[in-house]
Design a protein around this motif. Structure first.
Motif, PDB file in Angstrom:
ATOM      1  N   SER A 121     -39.053  30.817  17.871  1.00  0.00           N
ATOM      2  CA  SER A 121     -39.429  30.345  16.544  1.00  0.00           C
ATOM      3  C   SER A 121     -39.681  31.496  15.573  1.00  0.00           C
ATOM      4  O   SER A 121     -40.333  32.488  15.906  1.00  0.00           O
ATOM      5  CB  SER A 121     -40.678  29.478  16.626  1.00  0.00           C
ATOM      6  N   MET A 122     -39.162  31.344  14.347  1.00  0.00           N
ATOM      7  CA  MET A 122     -39.454  32.261  13.246  1.00  0.00           C
ATOM      8  C   MET A 122     -40.412  31.622  12.258  1.00  0.00           C
ATOM      9  O   MET A 122     -40.485  32.030  11.096  1.00  0.00           O
ATOM     10  CB  MET A 122     -38.155  32.675  12.556  1.00  0.00           C
ATOM     11  N   GLY A 123     -41.143  30.608  12.725  1.00  0.00           N
ATOM     12  CA  GLY A 123     -42.102  29.931  11.862  1.00  0.00           C
ATOM     13  C   GLY A 123     -41.446  28.841  11.046  1.00  0.00           C
ATOM     14  O   GLY A 123     -40.235  28.608  11.108  1.00  0.00           O
ATOM     15  N   ASN A 124     -42.250  28.147  10.264  1.00  0.00           N
ATOM     16  CA  ASN A 124     -41.730  27.069   9.419  1.00  0.00           C
ATOM     17  C   ASN A 124     -40.779  27.626   8.363  1.00  0.00           C
ATOM     18  O   ASN A 124     -40.934  28.764   7.913  1.00  0.00           O
ATOM     19  CB  ASN A 124     -42.876  26.323   8.739  1.00  0.00           C
ATOM     20  N   LEU A 125     -39.797  26.812   7.992  1.00  0.00           N
ATOM     21  CA  LEU A 125     -38.846  27.226   6.966  1.00  0.00           C
ATOM     22  C   LEU A 125     -39.526  27.183   5.599  1.00  0.00           C
ATOM     23  O   LEU A 125     -39.890  26.121   5.107  1.00  0.00           O
ATOM     24  CB  LEU A 125     -37.623  26.305   6.969  1.00  0.00           C
ATOM     25  N   SER A 126     -39.682  28.354   4.995  1.00  0.00           N
ATOM     26  CA  SER A 126     -40.288  28.450   3.672  1.00  0.00           C
ATOM     27  C   SER A 126     -39.199  28.525   2.606  1.00  0.00           C
ATOM     28  O   SER A 126     -38.022  28.721   2.930  1.00  0.00           O
ATOM     29  CB  SER A 126     -41.189  29.690   3.607  1.00  0.00           C
ATOM     30  N   PRO A 127     -39.534  28.417   1.330  1.00  0.00           N
ATOM     31  CA  PRO A 127     -38.522  28.533   0.276  1.00  0.00           C
ATOM     32  C   PRO A 127     -37.794  29.877   0.330  1.00  0.00           C
ATOM     33  O   PRO A 127     -38.331  30.869   0.836  1.00  0.00           O
ATOM     34  CB  PRO A 127     -39.334  28.390  -1.016  1.00  0.00           C
ATOM     35  N   ALA A 128     -36.598  29.920  -0.220  1.00  0.00           N
ATOM     36  CA  ALA A 128     -35.773  31.133  -0.163  1.00  0.00           C
ATOM     37  C   ALA A 128     -36.493  32.331  -0.761  1.00  0.00           C
ATOM     38  O   ALA A 128     -36.445  33.449  -0.215  1.00  0.00           O
ATOM     39  CB  ALA A 128     -34.448  30.892  -0.869  1.00  0.00           C
TER      40      ALA A 128
END
Length: 390
Positions: free
Chosen positions: A66-73
């Motif tokens: 996991s690279m963590g939750n997908l945040s905004p670009a």
């Protein structure tokens, strides 16, 4: 070979089972079948991603890091150090790490990943998309400036990176910039997806089909207008639209239906929403007579291979890599983008010329057989191995 893979589409994990969108899932399973272990360095999905994550990964040698939750670009762009801190040590396990691009984090991998050979797998062009984007607000302007900046950083990193591209146009664009570059083909097609028939357009209603993202740049407004023209010529067509829209309010779909009502063809435009890749989607292809994708710009749409494998004559625009792989009046009917009249004439010609239609179906099947996942993934992995050991 132990291979790593990154792309910004998130993974939804449920009860130790991994789910992604179908087009990505079939590719990852095929990739895993050709390597010892496939490490997926990807983001966690949430409730918002459940509907899109309709494919369960099957291969047992896939490991999710996991690279963590997908945040905004923009957040990924400015706070990449925190994101990469989660995976930098784990990535050392890999012999090579493939970064599917374009993606906001692509320019920053070299700063944090030490051991594996980094390989950009480029399947599109942010900058080309930005050229087609109409600026309607300050937010739109800021987005275009961000895309330009990200593309500039991406190009700088390419000088130190090996590159795979899926179109001759991208090859020509990036060859002067990259350390090494190889041409590949991307597809979602498997041997099980083929459905052979000698002809279509045999019933009273001619079923037109479009599959993919629902957006104006796909030429859907022109396609609706073409349906009106065809029906005014007493050609009994119905347009089936299968796909998804980024806007949860379905603003494009609503605008398309308003256009259809204005042209009095709303009864002949049918939206089928997203269909799961495999049997669900194939059923739509097999019930259709002609596949139409009148995009304003493209790389090369995988849906063309899917349509050909299901014995559909294809109408497509001369954009992106489409004219590099398809030949007019051989395995497809190629037209200029943004031209309602050309769409109409192409569909009418295919309906009326049975010899041309049958030829396109047979040539399309032949072309599709060279573009299955089983065939193309072996080529891809061999190229990755060649790059990784040099």
């Amino acid at each position: 070979m132990t291979l790593g893979f990154y792309y910004h589409i998130p993974i939804v994990s449920r009860n130790n089972r991994l789910f992604v969108p179908g087009y990505l899932g079939v590719f990852l399973d095929a990739l895993a079948s050709e390597v010892k272990t496939l490490y997926l360095f990807m983001h966690d999905g949430n409730q918002r991603h459940l509907a899109e994550a309709d494919f369960e990964l099957q291969q047992k040698n896939i490991v999710f890091i996991s690279m963590g939750n997908l945040s905004p670009a923009w957040h990924r762009h400015f706070f990449h150090r925190h994101i990469f801190s989660r995976i930098s040590r784990a990535a050392d396990i890999c012999d090579a790490l493939v970064i599917r691009a374009p993606t906001p984090l692509a320019p920053f991998f070299k700063n944090y990943i030490r051991k594996p050979r980094l390989i950009f797998m480029i399947v599109g062009d942010y900058l080309e998309g930005a050229k087609q984007f109409k600026v309607k607000s300050l937010r739109d302007w800021v987005m275009i400036q961000y895309l330009k900046r990200n593309d500039s950083l991406f190009r700088q990193e390419m000088r130190h990176t090996d590159v795979l591209v899926n179109s001759p146009a991208l090859f020509n664009k990036y060859e002067p910039l990259s350390r090494t570059i190889h041409l590949i083909r991307t597809t979602t097609l498997t041997r099980h997806d083929f459905f052979e028939r000698s002809d279509t357009c045999q019933n009273n209603v001619i079923e037109l089909l479009y599959t993919g993202r629902i957006e104006a740049a796909k030429g859907l407004f022109e396609l609706v207008a073409s349906v009106a023209q065809l029906r005014s010529r007493h050609i009994n067509v119905r347009l089936n639209i299968v796909g998804w829209e980024a806007d949860s309010k379905k603003s494009v779909e609503k605008a398309l239906m308003e256009k259809a009502q204005e042209l009095t063809v709303e009864k002949f435009i049918v939206f089928h929403n997203r269909k799961k890749i495999g049997d669900e989607l194939n059923e739509m292809y097999r019930n259709a007579d002609i596949y139409v994708i009148p995009s304003h710009h493209e790389g090369f749409p995988r849906t063309i291979w899917e349509a050909m494998a299901n014995s559909l004559p294809v109408v497509a625009t001369r954009v992106g890599a489409i004219p590099d792989y398809l030949t007019h009046e051989k395995n497809a009917f190629l037209i200029q983008p943004g031209n309602v009249q050309e769409i109409t004439l192409a569909i009418e010609r295919i309906i009326q010329d049975s010899a041309l239609r049958q030829k396109m179906i047979q040539e399309g099947l032949y072309t599709a057989r060279e573009n299955t996942l089983e065939y193309q993934t072996k080529i891809l992995v061999n190229k990755i191995k060649d790059v990784a050991i040099t």
